[in-house]
Design an enzyme around this catalytic site. Structure first.
Site: not given
Ligand code: AP5
Length: 215
Positions: A162, A88
């Site tokens: 979420r 990432r």
């Protein structure tokens, strides 16, 4: 197959990874799923990661590298793996390169799933996820709702939104992506590993990967 899946939040990395596992038994390794499982289980890792995740920030590279070093050496990775949400950052990509060299593993491709921003924003607001850490199936209230509202088709657990799916956290995640993760596209291009796929449909992404790998 041994792939990295790159793409902004909501580009469909998790959806594509789940479809790819059916092709040759490669395993999906999602650092997001691993971290959400740890938060739910209340482990030390989960406690450390929770606040970063809620805000839409990345968790520290050192935590992620520790998880991945172990995970990539588990026996189910021998058939192949789909890295979803990892690496990432450039330091994670550099560490991964060293780790794979040490383990004697060669990557096939780093696939960048390139989806327009309007589509991404719409998808993230309408995504729902199974809350069972062992399942974490992905739904979408518009394009792929569960058969029974709020209940996972696969395991019967609750399907929820979420915690990092508030408008504020989504825009922070997208900004973090542009700053820290998008530079990986250039990194993998230089490594000669990049496959860029501009496609909104997951089937088109799968087709492009199959064609590239001759599957
Ligand atoms: P993570 O879980 O990796 O989140 P993300 O990268 O933001 O990716 P998403 O899960 O949001 O999107 P996706 O591309 O998988 O899309 P999906 O398939 O679900 O990470 C969460 C957090 O964990 C991070 O913010 C960070 O804090 C931490 N973290 C994780 N990894 C880390 C790392 N390596 N280093 C540091 N921190 C890390 O699809 C989205 C929606 O669209 C779904 O509803 C789906 O049904 C729908 N959809 C998908 N494809 C289609 C399609 N073709 N047509 C219609 N709908 C579609």
């Amino acid at each position: 197959m041994k792939l990295i899946l790159l793409g902004a939040p909501g580009a469909g990395k998790g959806t594509v990874a789940k479809l790819l596992t059916a092709i040759d038994g490669s395993v999906q390794i999602s650092t997001g799923d691993i971290l959400r499982g740890a938060v739910q289980a209340g482990t030390e890792l989960g406690k450390e990661a929770e606040e970063y995740m809620k805000r839409g920030d990345l968790v520290p590279d050192s935590l992620i590298m520790g998880i991945m070093e172990k995970r990539l050496q588990e026996p189910d990775c021998e058939k192949g793996f789909l890295l979803d949400g990892f690496p990432r950052t450039i330091p994670q990509a550099e560490e991964l390169k060293k780790l794979l060299e040490r383990l004697g593993i060669t990557l096939d491709k780093a696939v960048n799933i390139d989806v327009p921003r309007e589509v991404i924003l719409d998808r993230l607001c309408t995504r729902r996820t199974c809350e069972n850490p062992e399942c974490q199936a992905i739904y979408n209230v518009k394009s792929n709702p569960p058969k029974q509202e709020g209940i996972c088709d696969k395991c019967g657990a609750r399907v929820v939104q979420r915690e990092d799916e508030t408008e504020e956290a989504i825009s922070h995640r997208l900004a973090t992506y542009n700053e820290k993760t998008a530079p990986l596209i250039g990194f993998y291009e230089k490594e000669g590993l990049l496959l860029n796929v501009e496609a909104v449909s997951s089937d088109a992404v799968i087709e492009a990967i199959r064609k590239e790998l001759g599957l």
